[in-house]
Write a protein that holds these residues in place. Sequence first.
Motif, PDB file in Angstrom:
ATOM      1  N   LEU A   9       0.825  -1.195   0.000  1.00  0.00           N
ATOM      2  CA  LEU A   9       0.000   0.000   0.000  1.00  0.00           C
ATOM      3  C   LEU A   9       0.868   1.257   0.000  1.00  0.00           C
ATOM      4  O   LEU A   9       2.060   1.204   0.320  1.00  0.00           O
ATOM      5  N   THR A  86     -10.611   1.767   3.401  1.00  0.00           N
ATOM      6  CA  THR A  86      -9.465   2.257   2.638  1.00  0.00           C
ATOM      7  C   THR A  86      -8.610   1.094   2.140  1.00  0.00           C
ATOM      8  O   THR A  86      -8.082   1.141   1.019  1.00  0.00           O
ATOM      9  N   ALA A  90      -8.024   0.054  -1.904  1.00  0.00           N
ATOM     10  CA  ALA A  90      -6.705  -0.170  -2.512  1.00  0.00           C
ATOM     11  C   ALA A  90      -6.644  -1.522  -3.208  1.00  0.00           C
ATOM     12  O   ALA A  90      -6.070  -1.649  -4.300  1.00  0.00           O
ATOM     13  N   ASP A  93      -8.652  -1.227  -6.441  1.00  0.00           N
ATOM     14  CA  ASP A  93      -7.904  -0.486  -7.457  1.00  0.00           C
ATOM     15  C   ASP A  93      -6.859  -1.380  -8.120  1.00  0.00           C
ATOM     16  O   ASP A  93      -6.703  -1.378  -9.352  1.00  0.00           O
ATOM     17  N   THR A  94      -6.146  -2.149  -7.311  1.00  0.00           N
ATOM     18  CA  THR A  94      -5.084  -3.005  -7.838  1.00  0.00           C
ATOM     19  C   THR A  94      -5.642  -4.091  -8.747  1.00  0.00           C
ATOM     20  O   THR A  94      -5.048  -4.423  -9.780  1.00  0.00           O
TER      21      THR A  94
END
Length: 282
Positions: A9, A86, A90, A93-94
Amino acid sequence: MVSVHDLRLPDGRVLRVHDSAESPGGDAARPRLTVLWHHGSPQTGALLAPLLTAAAQRDIRLVSYGRPSYGGSMPRPGRSVASAATDVAAIADTLGLDRFAVMGASGGGPHALACAALLPDRVIGAACLASLAPIDAEDLDFFAGMASDGALRSALAGRAAREHYEATAEFDPASFVERDYATLAGDWASLGDDVGEASAAGPDGLIDDDLAFVTPWGFDPAAVMVPVLIVQGGRDRVVPPAHGAWLARTCTQAEFWEYPDDGHISILDECPAVLDWLLAHS
């Protein structure tokens, strides 16, 4: 076959992510739905066989991760329940996930709700099985009906008290009813193995979960605007039925399924039906 990889991250932490996209069954490139699973307390975050089987039969892609301090994921000191949103953003998104559902059991339930509340543009629906309600919930006697409440009560006094309690803590067999033990001896035997693996790695993840559960969650369950399914066993002695009923009253888009004869573990047998519900609301 489930792929497992470590995601670094922006803050330098690493989360261990599990993804069924390469597992047999269904069209991995075009699943009907992606469901992000939030594991219980304590577990590693690994995707267990009964859930994988049910998902593959429905062409559902499952993604999971170890919460901080679980299953190879690095700690996140002072994390709240809301912190899960959060981390999940992440991960999404990845993996290139735009829209997905969330699903959690036991300690994973509040974290699934956090994602539904705080990621409304991405989460299309949420399902929680045997989920705790907030410690500050109005009109709820939080500890009533728990066979063993020492861990959560000690967490109210802070980390040092929770760590002190953990040093001598033992599982209370009365926490589970007969159906729970039958489920652990049958289809969900892998759950017991996974809990053992998580416990052997140390108590930090479990302690962090308990501290998060008994402090402000960082969001209001009433703010969840996506469809929510609350599933509860009527004989649950770990998370008493009143918790599920409170969540169902509070989440304005909630549907409530209560199974009077089920306990904390046997309610997991409803996972296939829950996946069907998520598909219907996607």
